[in-house]
Structures are given as structure tokens and as C-alpha cells.
Motif scaffolding. Structure first.
Motif, PDB file in Angstrom:
ATOM      1  N   ASP A   1      -2.408   9.757  -2.424  1.00 57.24           N
ATOM      2  CA  ASP A   1      -2.045   9.689  -1.012  1.00 57.24           C
ATOM      3  C   ASP A   1      -3.269   9.530  -0.110  1.00 57.24           C
ATOM      4  OD1 ASP A   1       0.639   9.784  -1.491  1.00 57.24           O
ATOM      5  OD2 ASP A   1       0.862  11.928  -1.086  1.00 57.24           O
TER       6      ASP A   1
ATOM      7  N   ILE B   1       0.848  -1.205   0.000  1.00 55.28           N
ATOM      8  CA  ILE B   1       0.000   0.000   0.000  1.00 55.28           C
ATOM      9  C   ILE B   1       0.878   1.248   0.000  1.00 55.28           C
ATOM     10  CG2 ILE B   1      -1.677   1.319   1.353  1.00 55.28           C
ATOM     11  CD1 ILE B   1      -2.791  -1.410   2.316  1.00 55.28           C
TER      12      ILE B   1
ATOM     13  N   LYS C   1      -4.263   5.940  -0.300  1.00 60.22           N
ATOM     14  CA  LYS C   1      -3.343   5.089   0.455  1.00 60.22           C
ATOM     15  C   LYS C   1      -3.712   5.065   1.946  1.00 60.22           C
ATOM     16  CE  LYS C   1       1.069   5.610  -0.650  1.00 60.22           C
ATOM     17  NZ  LYS C   1       2.331   6.262  -1.106  1.00 60.22           N
TER      18      LYS C   1
ATOM     19  N   ILE D   1      -3.324   1.908  -7.213  1.00 55.85           N
ATOM     20  CA  ILE D   1      -4.407   1.865  -6.223  1.00 55.85           C
ATOM     21  C   ILE D   1      -5.486   0.873  -6.668  1.00 55.85           C
ATOM     22  CG2 ILE D   1      -6.254   3.180  -5.126  1.00 55.85           C
ATOM     23  CD1 ILE D   1      -3.493   3.838  -4.041  1.00 55.85           C
TER      24      ILE D   1
END
Length: 674
Positions: free
Chosen positions: A299, A130, A302, A139
């Protein structure tokens, strides 16, 4: 319920006899727990309290439960039985045997010391993957990996084609929420504002436990993202509409729906890259979600993936993760005071991942083959009662009645356990690897699904294990299914009075059969094909009746000022009303014109209705009840009793219910569907 043991001869005799069965039944002398009653309550004011009031006042919800009632008590019994079966297995069974896999899975989950000692090391490969993601394609690949168990705003699964039940079909659905439903994010009531604040705190704590920095900001970003996801979702009541959620698309059409979304990356990770056709269940929602995916920074995704990975595997991660996940999802969201004992959770884990392997052991011990024939006798009597109802129902045209009778005749009952058991030979279970075993089990299940896509559908497959206390109707196979664990007192007892068996398990059987003709089941024909087979005038008449029933349930207040959603619960309410109505007829058919005896001052009809009410006695915490009303198509327990009986004419006569009684409905306001 929607989604249950002796010999055939004695059962048939007890069902047809007008004499009470030889006492004692497990509940009281003839199947009813009369100590549970509150006779200070008039049956016509609150039949649920009249039957169960003393029990409700004197019982307490165990600290490790959010709800406590008949289903939960039977579930505890089933868990105890499974635990006993597992503990009896040899600790060093032959490698690869079912005994080895079940035993080692259970013991690894149970070993909290080993889990804590390992720390986050077993999870590190997933967390590293990840953290390494750089692009939207990365992703999407992570979201598709079956070994990670991650949430995704666009979910992909494999199901049976509702318009061609002989094949499997890949389905694309709205998904991605951490809270139970879209309304938890969107409602501005103080309670939901509080839940969102608690959820944000939970997200922050989980990230902090994993050593993440700047957790407050990241938790806020996750909550903001999920709120946007929720805003794209269809309401839950709309999701029930089976015709609206069937939308075939080619892969090219899926890509046109949201061209910027990395579909190929998502599908390749799931081994579905060669699929040519998909059912996009909620096209506009999926389109919005796919667009949101591309607009959200990598981000943020994540952080979202990391926290949901930690929650998904919290039970097999070190204690602080497990405790924090329970504190929010168990205590704050559902009101559960204490975490369940580890062995109970280990049983649940084994049931989830090796359920049929455990089920095979369970039925050997607790459900002899002859019990199937016993339950089938009840099913066939209910079928006869439905047939009689269909022949007489005034609002149905002859053409639709003919097809309805054909569908009824083709109902396939499945009783107790599957005729063939699932093959777990390719699933590897290792001693002492709690997280690894869960990961391998989830990959095994996904690969099993993928491998059969081009194969004929398996009509012998079960969606529940034999040790499950529940039942269901499957519209695509036009089948009703009753696992072994529900076929026991108070739902079914060979020693119980026939009125009690018909009111309890008969009502359950009638409920599941009724799903074949509820507002959604009626959209599939005798072969399980989703199509319009009712004439327009029948559809209009049925809708009018359904609207009236939905309006009744809309008026019921479940907790605080939160009302039951009559549209969300309509199918289950039709199932309850149909089940009671037809089981009542089936009971009278079984009397063969003779008069039932009076037992403990109760007539046969009174015992029949009280048996239904007894099966639903339930205590539930407010938090769990709120969750149920928001997300569950089943009405809360009191309304599964009071909301039903007030529409059944026989109940009025049985208990002398008159105008002025709180549950009284004038005859022209009672909903009679079948």
C-alpha cells in the motif's frame, strides 16, 4: 558542458590572420561586449566581475527562469526558431509524415483547454492499474512498464558496454528519489529541513487533487520511504567513478544479490526477461534497495507510484496538477517565479520526444552543411595544440604519452547534426491527445532501445539534438560532439576577432577534448575501452594534480555557507582548465609568430581570456544555485572563470596580475595539468 556559418575559406583565413575580422561582429565590433565590463574591479581581484560586472548589475532574471545567462539566451533563441518552424508546418499534413507528427504533438500539448476538459480520464487506466496492485510482483511489474514512467528504487536501463563499446548492455542502478539528491533527505541544515516540509506538503496536495483520502498520512509514508531510499544511495561524487560503477553480473548473480526481489516481474515488464548479463552499477546500494523494496508494504508503494505518476505527467494533466507540480519543483525548489509560457514548454516537449525530427528541420534553415567544415578547422587546430602539450608535459612517462597521443589522434569530432536521422515511422502521434502522445513517445523510445540490444552499437548516434545549446564528450566512442545551436555568437562568430573565437568556442572545444584525459575520461583508451592504460607513476602524478585542483574548488563558497564540491566537479574543472590552456596555445599557433593587433585598447591575449569569461556570464537564483552545487558536476559560473584563469600563466602576464591581487596564486601553487 558534458555532458556548438558561412564558408570554409573565409573561416580558415580569419583564424590564421593577425588582422581583425571585418566588423561588425554580433557582439561589439570584434566579438566582445565591452559594455558589460565593470572597470572598477581589478582583473586580478575578480576577473568574472571585471568582464561581466555591469551586465550582472543591470540585467534581471526573467520571471519564468531560475537562471539567465549566455546559454539561456541562446536557448531562448533556439526555442523561438523551433516555434517558427513548427508553426510553418501545414495543420493537416499527410498522416504519418514527420510534419504531421511534430505539428500534432505540439498542438496537442499547447491545447490547455482540451486537456482540462478531459480531466483525469486519459490517466485513469494507469491510475486504475496502480490501485489494483496486490503483491510485490504487481508493484515491480508496474515499475517496469515503459508506458507509466514510474520511479523505482532499482532502475533498469540500456547503455553501451564501457569495456566493450561494440555492444549494448543492460544496466541496473540506484534510483527512486523525488528530490534531486540523497543529501536533500539526509542533511539537517534548516534549509533542507524546510525543503522536506515543502515536499511533504506537495505530495499531500497532489494526492488530494486525485481524490485520494488520508493524504497527510500517505505523504508522510512516502517521504519516510524516500528517506530510506536516499540512505541506501551512493554519494554523487562516488557515482562519477567509472571503474567503480562497472560490475558485470549474470541474471543468476543478480537474483542472488537480492533473492526476495521480484526481478523476473520487473524485467518482463521491460521486455528484458531474456537478458543474461547486467552491469550492476552500485552493487551494495542495489542490494539494500532491493531489500527495502521487499520490506515496504504494498500500500505504501501504491501511494508512492500514484504521486510520482501524477508528477511525471503533470504537464499534460489538468491545470491544478500542472500548477502544483510547478509550485514545488519550479518555484520552491529552483526559485522560478512563474511557469514558462505554454508554447515554450510545448517546444521543449517536442524537442524531448521528437528531437531529431525537429533537428532535421532546424539545420535546413539555420546550419548549412559548409558550417561543419568551419568548425572542424577549429577542432584540428586544438588537436595540434594538445599534441604539442602532450609531447612536453613533464609528469607523463614516454609509454603513457605514446598511448595518450594515439587516443588524441583517434578523437572523432561530430559537428552540427547527425549524418543520419532517427526513424520515427513507428511512433503514432494523434491530434488532441497530449497525454497519450507522451506515453506513446516514451514507449517508442524504450522499444527502440530494446530492439537494438543484440545489434552493433550505432556510432553515428547523437545524445543531443542539433537545436541544443551544449556539447559533450562520449568516452566509449572517444568522440566530441558540438550541436549546431552552440556554434553561434558569442561562442563562435565568423566575423569575430580570432582571439575571441579561440577564447570562446576554442575553450569549449578544448574542454570537451580535455574530458578524454580528465580523472574519468583517462580511464578509457583510444578505442573507448574502460581499462588501465596509464603507468602507475603517471596515475599517481595525475592524482596529485587533481587533488590540488579539487582542494582549490572546495574552498569556493557558492551560496550561504555551501561550498563547491571539488571532488564532484573535478572532471569538469579539469575540462575547463585544459580547454583554456590548450585553446590559448592554439590561438598563438594560429598567429604564426606574428603579433596580434590591439583592439579597443585590448591585446589579443586580453581578448582571448575575456571571451571565455563573457561566455559564462550568468545570473542565478539562490535556490537553483543550491540545487546545482548539490547535484551538478559543473561548477557555478564565477568559478568556471576565476577558478580557471588563476591557474593559467598567460593570464597573469596579460593583465599584469601581481601578489596581493585576490586571485593571485604563486607559481608553485598553480595547477598545470596539460
Amino acid at each position: 558542458m558534458n555532458r556548438t556559418t558561412a564558408f570554409l575559406g573565409p573561416l580558415v583565413l580569419s583564424l590564421a590572420s593577425t588582422q581583425a575580422a571585418t566588423p561588425p561582429a554580433q557582439y561589439g565590433s570584434f566579438g566582445l561586449d565591452l559594455t558589460a565590463q565593470d572597470k572598477s574591479v581589478k582583473p586580478g581581484d575578480d576577473f568574472y566581475e571585471y568582464t561581466n560586472g555591469h551586465w550582472l548589475k543591470t540585467q534581471a532574471i526573467p520571471a519564468d527562469r531560475a537562471r539567465w545567462g549566455t546559454f539561456d539566451q541562446l536557448g531562448e533563441q533556439a526555442d523561438e526558431r523551433v516555434r517558427k518552424l513548427i508553426q510553418a508546418l501545414p495543420e493537416h499534413a499527410p498522416a504519418g509524415s514527420i510534419e504531421q507528427k511534430v505539428g500534432d504533438y505540439y498542438r496537442a500539448f499547447l491545447d490547455r483547454g482540451a486537456i482540462d476538459a478531459a480531466g483525469l480520464k486519459p490517466a485513469q487506466p494507469a491510475l486504475t492499474a496502480i490501485a489494483a496492485a496486490q503483491t510485490p510482483e504487481d508493484i515491480a511489474t508496474l515499475m517496469g512498464r515503459p508506458d507509466l514512467g514510474l520511479k523505482s528504487p532499482v532502475g533498469v536501463g540500456i547503455t553501451i558496454d564501457a569495456k566493450n563499446p561494440d555492444r549494448y548492455l543492460t544496466v541496473i542502478v540506484q534510483s527512486g528519489l523525488g528530490l534531486p539528491d540523497r543529501d536533500y533527505y539526509l542533511k539537517q541544515d534548516p534549509k533542507f529541513v524546510e525543503i522536506r516540509a515543502q515536499y511533504r506538503s506537495h505530495l499531500e496536495k497532489m494526492l488530494s487533487l486525485a481524490g485520494v483520502t488520508d493524504t497527510a498520512a500517505k505523504a508522510g509514508q512516502i517521504l519516510e520511504l524516500e528517506t530510506k531510499v536516499a540512505d541506501c544511495h551512493w554519494p554523487r561524487a562516488k557515482l562519477r567513478e567509472r571503474d567503480l560503477t562497472y560490475n558485470l553480473r549474470t541474471l543468476a548473480e543478480v537474483e542472488q544479490l537480492a533473492p526476495a526481489f521480484p526481478w523476473k516481474s520487473l524485467l518482463a515488464a521491460q521486455e528484458l526477461q531474456d537478458r543474461k548479463e547486467f552491469n550492476v552499477a552500485q552493487p551494495d546500494a542495489v542490494q539494500k534497495l532491493a531489500t527495502l523494496f521487499t520490506q515496504t508494504p504494498v500500500d505504501v508503494w501504491k501511494s508512492y507510484l500514484e504521486v510520482h505518476y501524477l508528477d511525471a505527467f503533470a504537464a499534460v494533466l489538468p491545470t491544478p496538477f500542472d500548477d502544483e507540480s510547478f509550485d514545488f519543483f519550479g518555484r520552491k525548489l529552483n526559485g522560478q517565479q512563474e511557469q514558462r509560457e505554454r508554447w515554450k514548454r510545448a517546444v521543449a516537449a517536442v524537442n524531448s520526444e521528437l528531437g531529431e525530427a525537429v533537428g532535421e528541420l532546424y539545420v535546413r534553415e539555420y546550419f548549412p552543411p559548409a558550417a561543419k567544415a568551419q568548425a572542424l578547422a577549429l577542432v584540428e587546430n586544438l588537436r595540434k595544440a594538445y599534441e604539442k602539450r602532450f609531447a612536453q608535459v613533464p609528469w607523463m612517462t614516454p609509454a603513457t604519452r605514446k598511448v595518450a597521443l594515439e587516443k588524441l589522434a583517434t578523437f572523432r569530432p561530430k559537428i552540427g547534426y547527425p549524418d543520419k536521422w532517427r526513424d520515427y515511422s513507428s511512433l503514432e502521434v494523434r491530434p488532441g491527445e497530449a497525454l497519450g502522445n507522451q506515453v506513446r513517445a516514451e514507449v517508442f523510445e524504450w522499444q527502440r532501445e530494446v530492439k537494438r540490444i543484440d545489434q552493433p552499437t550505432d556510432r553515428d548516434e547523437w545524445e543531443m539534438t542539433p537545436q541544443t545549446v551544449n556539447a559533450y564528450y562520449n568516452p566509449v566512442f572517444n568522440e566530441i560532439v558540438f550541436p549546431a545551436a552552440i556554434l553561434q555568437p558569442p561562442y563562435f562568430d565568423p566575423k569575430a576577432d580570432p582571439a575571441v573565437n579561440y577564447g570562446a568556442i576554442g575553450g569549449v572545444i578544448g574542454h570537451e577534448m580535455g574530458h578524454g584525459f580528465d580523472d574519468q575520461g583517462a580511464k578509457s583508451d583510444a578505442k573507448g575501452v574502460l581499462r588501465t592504460w596509464w603507468l602507475p607513476e603517471d596515475t599517481a602524478a595525475f592524482k596529485k594534480l587533481g587533488d590540488a585542483l579539487a582542494a582549490q574548488y572546495d574552498s569556493y563558497v557558492a551560496v550561504d555557507d555551501l561550498h563547491v564540491n571539488g571532488r564532484l566537479t573535478l572532471g569538469e574543472n579539469i575540462g575547463d582548465l585544459s580547454g583554456m590552456t590548450v585553446a590559448y596555445d592554439a590561438y598563438h599557433l594560429a598567429l604564426h609568430g606574428e603579433k596580434a593587433p590591439v583592439l579597443a585598447g585590448l591585446t589579443g591575449d586580453q581578448r582571448f581570456f575575456m571571451a571565455w569569461a563573457q561566455g559564462w556570464r550568468t545570473l542565478i537564483r539562490d535556490e537553483r544555485l543550491r540545487n546545482q552545487v548539490m547535484t551538478d558536476p559543473h561548477s557555478p559560473a564565477p568559478f568556471r572563470v576565476n577558478g580557471v584563469v588563476r591557474n593559467v600563466d598567460g593570464w597573469y602576464k596579460a593583465f599584469n596580475v601581481k601578489p596581493g591581487d585576490k586571485l593571485y596564486l604563486p607559481p608553485d601553487k598553480r595547477v598545470h595539468i596539460w
